[in-house]
Design a protein around this motif. Structure first.
Motif, short mmCIF file in Angstrom:
data_model
loop_
_atom_site.label_atom_id
_atom_site.label_comp_id
_atom_site.label_asym_id
_atom_site.label_seq_id
_atom_site.Cartn_x
_atom_site.Cartn_y
_atom_site.Cartn_z
N MET A 153 0.84 -1.20 0.00
CA MET A 153 0.00 0.00 0.00
C MET A 153 0.88 1.26 0.00
O MET A 153 1.92 1.30 0.65
N VAL A 154 0.43 2.27 -0.72
CA VAL A 154 1.16 3.53 -0.75
C VAL A 154 0.96 4.27 0.57
O VAL A 154 -0.15 4.29 1.12
N ARG A 155 2.01 4.87 1.11
CA ARG A 155 1.88 5.64 2.35
C ARG A 155 0.93 6.81 2.11
O ARG A 155 0.98 7.49 1.08
N PRO A 156 0.01 7.05 3.07
CA PRO A 156 -0.88 8.21 2.93
C PRO A 156 -0.12 9.50 2.68
O PRO A 156 -0.58 10.37 1.94
N ASN A 157 1.07 9.62 3.29
CA ASN A 157 1.88 10.83 3.08
C ASN A 157 2.21 11.03 1.61
O ASN A 157 2.20 12.15 1.10
N GLU A 158 2.50 9.92 0.92
CA GLU A 158 2.87 10.02 -0.50
C GLU A 158 1.66 10.38 -1.35
O GLU A 158 1.78 11.07 -2.36
N GLU A 159 0.48 9.89 -0.96
CA GLU A 159 -0.73 10.26 -1.69
C GLU A 159 -0.95 11.77 -1.61
O GLU A 159 -1.25 12.42 -2.62
N VAL A 160 -0.79 12.32 -0.42
CA VAL A 160 -0.99 13.76 -0.24
C VAL A 160 0.11 14.53 -0.95
O VAL A 160 -0.16 15.58 -1.57
N GLU A 161 1.34 14.04 -0.90
CA GLU A 161 2.44 14.70 -1.59
C GLU A 161 2.14 14.82 -3.09
O GLU A 161 2.31 15.89 -3.68
N ALA A 162 1.68 13.72 -3.69
CA ALA A 162 1.36 13.75 -5.12
C ALA A 162 0.23 14.70 -5.42
O ALA A 162 0.25 15.43 -6.43
N LEU A 163 -0.79 14.73 -4.56
CA LEU A 163 -1.93 15.60 -4.78
C LEU A 163 -1.53 17.07 -4.69
O LEU A 163 -1.91 17.89 -5.55
N LEU A 164 -0.77 17.43 -3.67
CA LEU A 164 -0.36 18.84 -3.52
C LEU A 164 0.61 19.26 -4.61
O LEU A 164 0.58 20.41 -5.06
N GLN A 165 1.47 18.34 -5.05
CA GLN A 165 2.38 18.68 -6.15
C GLN A 165 1.58 18.90 -7.44
O GLN A 165 1.88 19.82 -8.21
N GLU A 166 0.56 18.08 -7.65
CA GLU A 166 -0.31 18.28 -8.82
C GLU A 166 -1.01 19.64 -8.74
O GLU A 166 -1.10 20.36 -9.73
N ALA A 188 5.16 22.34 0.76
CA ALA A 188 4.32 21.56 1.67
C ALA A 188 4.25 20.10 1.22
O ALA A 188 4.24 19.18 2.05
N ALA A 189 4.20 19.89 -0.09
CA ALA A 189 4.15 18.52 -0.62
C ALA A 189 5.39 17.74 -0.20
O ALA A 189 5.29 16.60 0.28
N ARG A 190 6.56 18.36 -0.36
CA ARG A 190 7.80 17.68 0.02
C ARG A 190 7.85 17.42 1.53
O ARG A 190 8.29 16.36 1.98
N ILE A 218 5.34 16.99 3.64
CA ILE A 218 4.43 15.92 4.02
C ILE A 218 4.95 14.57 3.55
O ILE A 218 4.88 13.57 4.27
N GLY A 219 5.52 14.53 2.33
CA GLY A 219 6.07 13.27 1.83
C GLY A 219 7.20 12.75 2.70
O GLY A 219 7.36 11.53 2.85
N GLY A 220 7.98 13.65 3.29
CA GLY A 220 9.11 13.23 4.12
C GLY A 220 8.81 13.17 5.60
O GLY A 220 9.69 12.86 6.40
N TYR A 221 7.54 13.44 5.99
CA TYR A 221 7.19 13.46 7.41
C TYR A 221 7.11 12.03 7.94
O TYR A 221 6.48 11.17 7.31
N PRO A 222 7.74 11.73 9.08
CA PRO A 222 7.80 10.33 9.53
C PRO A 222 6.47 9.76 10.00
O PRO A 222 6.22 8.56 9.84
N ALA A 223 5.59 10.59 10.58
CA ALA A 223 4.31 10.08 11.08
C ALA A 223 3.28 10.01 9.96
O ALA A 223 3.36 10.74 8.97
N ASP A 224 2.29 9.11 10.10
CA ASP A 224 1.21 8.94 9.14
C ASP A 224 0.28 10.15 9.24
O ASP A 224 -0.40 10.35 10.25
N VAL A 225 0.23 10.98 8.19
CA VAL A 225 -0.55 12.22 8.28
C VAL A 225 -2.06 11.97 8.29
O VAL A 225 -2.82 12.84 8.67
N SER A 226 -2.48 10.77 7.89
CA SER A 226 -3.91 10.48 7.91
C SER A 226 -4.45 10.39 9.33
O SER A 226 -5.66 10.42 9.56
N HIS A 227 -3.54 10.27 10.31
CA HIS A 227 -3.94 10.17 11.71
C HIS A 227 -3.86 11.51 12.44
O HIS A 227 -4.12 11.57 13.64
N LEU A 228 -3.50 12.57 11.72
CA LEU A 228 -3.30 13.88 12.36
C LEU A 228 -4.52 14.77 12.19
O LEU A 228 -5.19 14.75 11.15
N ASP A 229 -4.79 15.57 13.21
CA ASP A 229 -5.82 16.59 13.08
C ASP A 229 -5.18 17.86 12.54
O ASP A 229 -3.98 17.89 12.22
N ALA A 230 -5.97 18.94 12.45
CA ALA A 230 -5.46 20.17 11.87
C ALA A 230 -4.26 20.70 12.63
O ALA A 230 -3.27 21.16 12.04
#
Length: 575
Positions: free
Chosen positions: A1-14, A35-37, A39-51
């Motif tokens: 499975m792709v890391r959620p961080n990478e999904e967000v990185e690709a979306l923000l880069q797009e 911001a994309a970079r 989030i892509g390099g952030y060690p924690a799973d961003v899908s578990h973070l609040d604002a």
């Protein structure tokens, strides 16, 4: 499975690209790229973070945090969808061409109604671009080169992308009842820099549970073939995965066969024939009578052929069979041999984490030493100054030895200018423990000038490592045009190491260049060029590339004890 961080990185880069295409605010586009970079390099799973948690990530403010939360709640981001609707799909395809930026892609669509790669190639052939503002013959050459790079990459994917997907699938299938062994094979196991399809092998008495499990994985989006002996699927990332199941008593033969390479397997089958045997994915059999003589492990199969076990990274029919028969197979470098990382970055320049966090993460990897090498001032966008680097040096000195005794080396990544000059004068460079020097600009210099440029850097008594020596980005940018043999000889002569940059989109030097450089007597440094904590783990890709180049621990300076390393870094300077 792709890391959620990478999904967000690709979306923000797009989204950043879409902003640029539509003529939006350049500052806003850069903010989303940053911001994309991050989030892509952030060690924690961003899908578990609040604002609030998201806003702790560098470069992520209230607006971006809200978009990330929206994405995980709904699977899309409204403003991204709106921007996509403004841009024809063909234009979005054009910006995937290396060397073609978003503004030029939009100009091609608006002025010439070009909306596909093939239409663009036809327009260049007809010399239609030359009348457009901002285009010319040189632009045409660059675009054609970018198209060639894209076509050369074809459907192949980077090693790191394939590895993450394969390891997730192996973990899932290993949990299926009846699994005795499960591993990836093919070119991925041989650690090639790009991968076509992912080959997975399972040892079990029944194949059906595994074939079904593969098709039912959340990452599976298309079932290509669903059979008893082979099942092929396509993942949500577009990767094809081929699964085969063999009986447990044929595991070794199956793993050897499906690992390849084709050339290596031809050689092993030829040896088998000369011994009166037949080798297949089911085992090693006597030609007369059909008795199976080896199959349970790769060691067993190779031993019956009169060979030692050959590391998968060497199985390319590049002399490994002959070396094995002579008892001269190298003891290749492993990740366990690495004592430290000699090229890393912090948030002082373009890294994502502060020095303390990078040092702590390196210490957890069990390193004996670790170097921080932030960018020097001639890479202007990093805004480095003498004062900043000296302050960092004091900070590094205060952390030296504080994490399980790990020693800190304070260094810098210098920029090799067009004439081979670097950022700081000799007197200032004396203060660094290590200096990495890299080409970051003027990629199109002629061959002689480019060669002279790098050789001059090697001759500098303060430069210890040539970073990412060819500057290539796999599938995006070719290596520089230089006489590499002259460069390799200069490195050997001056005691300057060549980097094996472990970033998956670089892997620079590549394996074939490593083989050539090794023949000149050059030494190497396997570095991650890490810009985040996550990237420290990229060392595995550098190790795989080094093994493919037949390197031993003695060839690699960051496997050496610190005292020996320091002697090498001194380069026999008179001071």
């Amino acid at each position: 499975m792709v890391r959620p961080n990478e999904e967000v990185e690709a979306l923000l880069q797009e989204y950043a690209d879409l902003i640029a295409i539509t003529g939006g605010d350049a500052f806003k586009a850069r903010a989303y790229e940053k911001a994309a970079r991050a989030i892509g390099g952030y060690p924690a799973d961003v899908s578990h973070l609040d604002a609030a948690g998201l806003k702790e990530i560098p470069g992520v403010g209230k607006s971006i945090a809200e978009k990330v939360i929206e994405y995980f709640r709904t699977g899309k981001v409204t403003v991204v969808e709106e921007r996509r609707a403004q841009i024809p799909a063909g234009v979005r395809q054009l910006i995937t061409i290396p060397t073609l930026g978003p503004k030029k892609a939009m100009a091609l669509y608006e002025d010439l109604h070009i909306s596909s790669v093939s239409e663009l190639a036809d327009a260049i052939e007809a010399e239609k671009l030359r009348d457009l503002k901002g285009f010319g013959e040189k632009t045409e050459e660059n675009i054609l080169h970018g198209i060639a790079l894209m076509q050369q990459a074809g459907g192949r994917i980077l090693l790191g992308t394939a590895m993450e997907a394969a390891e997730d699938i192996v973990a899932e299938l290993s949990r299926v009842t009846g699994c005795e062994h499960c591993a990836y094979a093919g070119s991925l196991r041989r650690m090639k820099e790009t991968i076509g399809d992912i080959d997975i092998l399972v040892a079990a008495d029944r194949s059906a549970p595994f074939m079904d499990a593969l098709t039912e994985l959340p990452s599976t989006t298309e079932i290509i073939v669903h059979g008893e002996k082979k099942t092929s699927i396509r993942t949500v990332k577009g990767l094809q995965v081929d699964l085969r199941v063999v009986r447990p008593d044929a595991w070794g033969a199956g793993l050897q066969y499906f690992t390849g390479s084709k050339g290596h397997n031809i050689r092993t089958r030829t040896i088998a024939v000369h011994l009166g045997l037949k080798l297949s994915e089911y085992g090693l059999f006597e030609t007369e009578g059909g008795k199976r003589v080896a199959s349970r492990s790769e060691d067993e199969v190779y031993a019956r052929l009169g060979l030692p076990w050959i590391p998968p990274t060497l199985r390319e029919d590049r002399g490994e069979i002959e070396a094995g028969l002579r008892g001269e197979l190298p003891e290749v470098v492993t990740e366990q041999d690495i004592r430290g990382d000699l090229h890393t970055h912090t948030d002082l320049t373009d890294g994502l984490a502060p020095l303390e966090e990078m040092v702590a993460a390196a210490s957890k990897r069990g390193y004996a030493y670790y170097a921080v090498t932030d960018h020097a001032p001639n890479l202007y966008m990093q805004r480095m100054t003498d004062e900043k680097i000296l302050a960092q040096r004091e900070h590094a000195r205060s952390l030296d030895g504080k994490h399980h005794g790990m020693r800190l080396l304070h260094g810098t990544e210098l920029n090799i200018g067009p004439e081979g000059e670097v950022d700081w004068p000799d007197e200032f460079l004396k203060g660094f423990d290590i200096c990495v020097a890299s080409v970051h600009s003027h990629f199109s210099l002629g061959r002689k000038a480019m060669t002279r440029r790098i050789v001059r850097a090697c001759d500098n008594p303060h430069i210890n490592v040539i970073g990412h020596p060819t500057t290539r980005l796999i599938g995006k940018r070719p290596g520089i045009d230089a006489d590499l043999d002259e460069v390799f000889a200069a490195c050997a002569r001056t005691g300057t190491a060549l980097e094996i940059n472990a970033q998956p989109d670089r892997l620079d030097l590549g394996d074939e260049d490593i083989l050539r450089a090794r023949s000149h007597g050059a030494k190497f440094a396997i570095d991650t060029d890490a810009h985040s904590i996550v990237q420290l783990a990229y060392v595995r890709y550098g190790i795989g590339t080094a093994q493919r180049g037949w390197l031993t621990p003695d060839d690699v300076i960051n496997t050496w004890p610190l005292r020996r390393l320091r002697r090498f870094l001194h380069k026999d300077r008179a001071d």
